[in-house]
Design an enzyme around this catalytic site. Sequence first.
Site, PDB file in Angstrom:
ATOM      1  N   HIS A 154       0.844  -1.189   0.000  1.00 58.43           N
ATOM      2  CA  HIS A 154       0.000   0.000   0.000  1.00 58.43           C
ATOM      3  C   HIS A 154       0.886   1.248   0.000  1.00 58.43           C
ATOM      4  O   HIS A 154       1.868   1.314   0.749  1.00 58.43           O
ATOM      5  CB  HIS A 154      -0.929   0.010   1.219  1.00 58.43           C
ATOM      6  CG  HIS A 154      -2.068  -0.949   1.066  1.00 58.43           C
ATOM      7  ND1 HIS A 154      -1.885  -2.308   1.074  1.00 58.43           N
ATOM      8  CD2 HIS A 154      -3.399  -0.745   0.895  1.00 58.43           C
ATOM      9  CE1 HIS A 154      -3.070  -2.898   0.927  1.00 58.43           C
ATOM     10  NE2 HIS A 154      -3.995  -1.985   0.801  1.00 58.43           N
ATOM     11  N   ARG A 534      -5.357 -10.950  -5.053  1.00 62.46           N
ATOM     12  CA  ARG A 534      -6.577 -10.219  -4.691  1.00 62.46           C
ATOM     13  C   ARG A 534      -7.155  -9.583  -5.945  1.00 62.46           C
ATOM     14  O   ARG A 534      -6.438  -8.974  -6.736  1.00 62.46           O
ATOM     15  CB  ARG A 534      -6.302  -9.147  -3.637  1.00 62.46           C
ATOM     16  CG  ARG A 534      -7.600  -8.403  -3.228  1.00 62.46           C
ATOM     17  CD  ARG A 534      -7.415  -7.512  -2.020  1.00 62.46           C
ATOM     18  NE  ARG A 534      -6.767  -6.261  -2.313  1.00 62.46           N
ATOM     19  CZ  ARG A 534      -7.186  -5.058  -1.884  1.00 62.46           C
ATOM     20  NH1 ARG A 534      -8.287  -4.968  -1.135  1.00 62.46           N
ATOM     21  NH2 ARG A 534      -6.527  -3.970  -2.165  1.00 62.46           N
ATOM     22  N   GLU A 655     -15.986  -5.093   3.175  1.00 62.59           N
ATOM     23  CA  GLU A 655     -15.361  -3.788   3.381  1.00 62.59           C
ATOM     24  C   GLU A 655     -16.331  -2.689   3.760  1.00 62.59           C
ATOM     25  O   GLU A 655     -16.083  -1.932   4.691  1.00 62.59           O
ATOM     26  CB  GLU A 655     -14.598  -3.386   2.112  1.00 62.59           C
ATOM     27  CG  GLU A 655     -13.514  -4.380   1.717  1.00 62.59           C
ATOM     28  CD  GLU A 655     -12.818  -3.980   0.437  1.00 62.59           C
ATOM     29  OE1 GLU A 655     -11.923  -3.124   0.488  1.00 62.59           O
ATOM     30  OE2 GLU A 655     -13.167  -4.533  -0.616  1.00 62.59           O
ATOM     31  N   ASP A 696     -12.028   1.060   3.851  1.00 63.98           N
ATOM     32  CA  ASP A 696     -13.223   1.514   3.141  1.00 63.98           C
ATOM     33  C   ASP A 696     -14.408   1.689   4.076  1.00 63.98           C
ATOM     34  O   ASP A 696     -15.237   2.574   3.867  1.00 63.98           O
ATOM     35  CB  ASP A 696     -13.562   0.543   2.012  1.00 63.98           C
ATOM     36  CG  ASP A 696     -12.623   0.727   0.831  1.00 63.98           C
ATOM     37  OD1 ASP A 696     -12.651   1.793   0.207  1.00 63.98           O
ATOM     38  OD2 ASP A 696     -11.839  -0.189   0.545  1.00 63.98           O
ATOM     39  N   ARG A 734      -5.870  -4.161   8.171  1.00 68.19           N
ATOM     40  CA  ARG A 734      -5.637  -2.918   8.912  1.00 68.19           C
ATOM     41  C   ARG A 734      -4.621  -2.047   8.183  1.00 68.19           C
ATOM     42  O   ARG A 734      -3.642  -2.531   7.642  1.00 68.19           O
ATOM     43  CB  ARG A 734      -5.097  -3.217  10.314  1.00 68.19           C
ATOM     44  CG  ARG A 734      -5.851  -4.282  11.071  1.00 68.19           C
ATOM     45  CD  ARG A 734      -5.246  -4.518  12.435  1.00 68.19           C
ATOM     46  NE  ARG A 734      -5.578  -3.424  13.322  1.00 68.19           N
ATOM     47  CZ  ARG A 734      -6.644  -3.399  14.116  1.00 68.19           C
ATOM     48  NH1 ARG A 734      -7.474  -4.410  14.108  1.00 68.19           N
ATOM     49  NH2 ARG A 734      -6.891  -2.374  14.883  1.00 68.19           N
ATOM     50  N   ARG A 867      -9.468   6.410  -3.094  1.00 74.20           N
ATOM     51  CA  ARG A 867      -8.986   5.361  -2.196  1.00 74.20           C
ATOM     52  C   ARG A 867      -8.807   5.913  -0.785  1.00 74.20           C
ATOM     53  O   ARG A 867      -8.599   7.103  -0.590  1.00 74.20           O
ATOM     54  CB  ARG A 867      -7.676   4.782  -2.718  1.00 74.20           C
ATOM     55  CG  ARG A 867      -7.853   3.891  -3.940  1.00 74.20           C
ATOM     56  CD  ARG A 867      -6.589   3.117  -4.214  1.00 74.20           C
ATOM     57  NE  ARG A 867      -6.718   2.240  -5.360  1.00 74.20           N
ATOM     58  CZ  ARG A 867      -7.186   0.995  -5.293  1.00 74.20           C
ATOM     59  NH1 ARG A 867      -7.578   0.502  -4.134  1.00 74.20           N
ATOM     60  NH2 ARG A 867      -7.261   0.255  -6.385  1.00 74.20           N
TER      61      ARG A 867
END
Length: 1032
Positions: A154, A534, A655, A696, A734, A867
């Site tokens: 990320h 994913r 989410e 999210d 997380r 995002r």
Amino acid sequence: MTDTTDDIAEEISFQSFEDDCKLLGSLFHDVLQREVGSSFMEKIERIRILAQSALHLRLAGIEDTANLLEKQLTSEISKMPLEEALTLARAFTHSLNLMGIADTHHRMHKVINVTQLSRSCDDIFSQLLQSGISPDELYQTVCKQEVEIVLTAHPTQINRRTLQYKHVRIAHLLEYNSRSDLGHEDRETLIEDLVREITSLWQTDELRRQKPTPVDEARAGLNIVEQSLWKAVPHYLRRVSNSLKKFTGKPLPLTCTPIKFGSWMGGDRDGNPNVTAKVTKEVSLLSRWMAIDMYIREVDSLRFELSTDRCSDRFSRLADEILEKDSDRGQSNFLNQQNSSLPTQLPARAHLPSCIEYGDSQHPKFEISTTTGFMPPNLQKQNGQGSPKMDSKQTTDETQPGLTSRGSFSSTSQLLFQRKLFAESQVGRASFQKLLEPPPLKRAGMAPYRIVLGEVKDKLVKTRKLLELLLEGLPCEYDPMVSYETSEQLLEPLLLCYESLQSSGAGVLADGRLADLIRRVSTFGMVLVKLDLRQESGRHSEALNAITTYLDLGTYSEWDEEKKLDFLTKELKGKRPLVPPTIEVVPEVKEVLDTFRVAAEFGSESLGAYVISMASNASDVLAVELLQKDTRLAVTSEHGKPCPGGTLRVVPLFETVKDLRAAGSVIRKLLSIDWYREHIQKNHHGHQEVMVGYSDSGKDAGRFTAAWELYKAQEDVVAACNEFGIKVTLFHGRGGSIGRGGGPTYLAIQSQPPGSVMGTLRSTEQGEMVQAKFGIPQTAVRQLEIYTTAVLLATLKPPQPPREEKWRNLMEEISKISCQNYRSTVYENPEFISYFHEATPQAELGYLNIGSRPARRNSSTGIGHLRAIPWVFAWTQTRFVLPAWLGVGAGLKGVSEKGYADDIQEMYKEWPFFQSTIDLIEMVLAKADIPITKHYDEQLVSENRRGLGDMLRKELMTTEKYVLEITGREKLLESNKSLKKLIESRLPYLNAMNMLQVEVLKRLRCDEDNNKLRDALLITINGIAAGMRNTG
């Protein structure tokens, strides 16, 4: 935003921390004096003193004078020429980073020097035994624990990897400086080394000049494993084992690993078109290559260490057999460990495609495909000089190299030519390697361990060569007689060494480097980290649309849920492939199908879970199961043998608030389907994994509502699995910041619903948190220990549920008011989106080049499609940190005014979940700064929108007021003075950086093409992130 290592915030000596800050500050001052001159150094010092004086006055409550000094500071910054502003930004950014290094060093130093730390194995094991847990139950629970830490890419790591390494080097020098036995000359040398490192820091560009690729991100994650976790894991397991032996009388079994590691780097394609099937293949092979390469180094060291000739009879016979086998072959493996990088003699059937099985081979081939025009880079130049040209027809199929072409070559002569060239390029290396090897042994009794480990190394080297062929795109076949496929194959000879040493009175040798290697193999396997895949659920629906349309069955996505389930279940029970080999699909669908092909070719030996983001129905899970099953059937048919490994476990990720509320029902529906329940029991040991997303849900409804919905969803999922006798592992997605579900690991695990942590847990560690928690071996050992003890405590002594139904009702009421307040501001106020863009550097964050994926899921400019990371990142920069607290104050105020103030104070004292939620919000509020946020508004926001900023600041003050009332404290962080002091120590630099950022933003928005202004802004973003110890 929480500090990156708040788990150990109390473990710091402030006197020595301040001494190191002074040392680094003094050395940096000397470097700057030399680099920028004394006159500009005076300006830098003046800015720092103004910011520090204003801060001290504000902390003392002298607001008017503080305001005057801040206005003077703003005025001086606004008059600075661009070059000076850029230099000031760099100077303060490095100052904040150096303070962070000192902080990290002292947490690490405290860990080394304290006899028994809180939350350590010794501490928690002792507590559990005193509470009535039997030694045997404690031992069994630790041995059965299954925790997996999943490293993700990320985009929140703002520092370049080059700078991260330099920071680690400075931290190690500080550690060396803390030794009491250093002589005068050694200390002088150390100071010189520090000066060199700081000078190198200053002369290095802080900014990434291009976006990283997914492979770059994966390489960075693997480097964390190599540089830190590889060293940390044996120390951590030794610590657990020693504590177990101390309190239960039995050590941790040698191959027992309470913690393992996974990764999303190169596998997370959700919203990232840059992560392709080809990338996933490359990253998985690179991870395997790196694991084998590190094992080779370890075995080399072990061979040198184990020179003893004491061994068991069984082991002696094994060594004799190896020598005899080598003699029969007319060569010694022990002598000739390094052959040329490619075989000089072609194996049988080399002219055939590698995916086809012929003859008596019973072993699966680990293969990567290639376009026929491929040639290893080091041979391309040679091939251009007189090599036969390839037929142009051979290079037409290039849409998915590595997937569509199965590694076949047009002729034997082409493959012969390539391999001959590659082999010839290695001439001389084998002869030179012989000079480095010890002389050949004639008799096993001379050094039996070196003989056995010599064969281990030989197999590892050949395994590495095979992986190099695969990475080069050349066909090859595993031969278990000369290479390793699984960790079990590698463990077998190592365990034989261990048993022999123990039985022959050399246990002290067995329990050293050899035990560490066995533990590494047990933890990291043959891949270092298993790669999760994913993808978003809608992409699977698109793939099934294409298939059902092609088969004239209709449009899958238009069917209702029951029709989808009927179709999917029927196909899953069938034994024929669904997807015709002749089907033609659009590139987006082809990429989805290609990804499933990679999953089939690599299997569960190399890959972890298949995670479905935005999952909302049982059909989302069955769709992936069907596509996975169908591809495995097709690949099995092509290869003529079963796919390697097992099927990947399929993990729905819930989410949004809506999906979290439905999570339990979805799992019940899934488990009520006979095929699926039997599949889980047969292929996944009766274990269902479910992922819950924090980012999210927080952006959707606010942090408080998200926390409560996550809590309830976990309760419901656990209950659903229990109803069907299925074990459950919860996977927590997380983030690093509190706004995205971050916070201290121990606190987070200890506040989960009772029964949700039953010895198993998966959790992501994202972006800058990976470096902060695991970048240095000593801190990594401590973090791994905290994971172990927190999960152990939550398993054996689960946290208390709400004491009474009234508490749950109050949570519902707080959540309802909080969510309404949050959504009315963020989603329903028409001015909010414009205010957000004006008041924060959100639009400019894209210039940072810190991640391979886009900031938005699509081209929409609304908050909904932004995002969560840039959403949180932008508010962190302005010190508003709005995503973590907005709505909380309104909710607490609402129930307090209805007469429930005493009840929520009791909830805080007695309910761990509620207490941790409020404590995390308190940490956020301590980092928020109202005057700074007001300065952003006054300088950057249109006058007609400033009222919205004033309203938000009132909300912030309301939140602070009610948090203090609930906790019974007079000031924020009154109970965590260490963290408070750490935050305050950074504020003089941080406040000045915020004011500088405002000035640079003002100028940039009038001159958008000015690259130097853009650089200055990005450096202020770096600096503020360093000061806040968080990004997104």
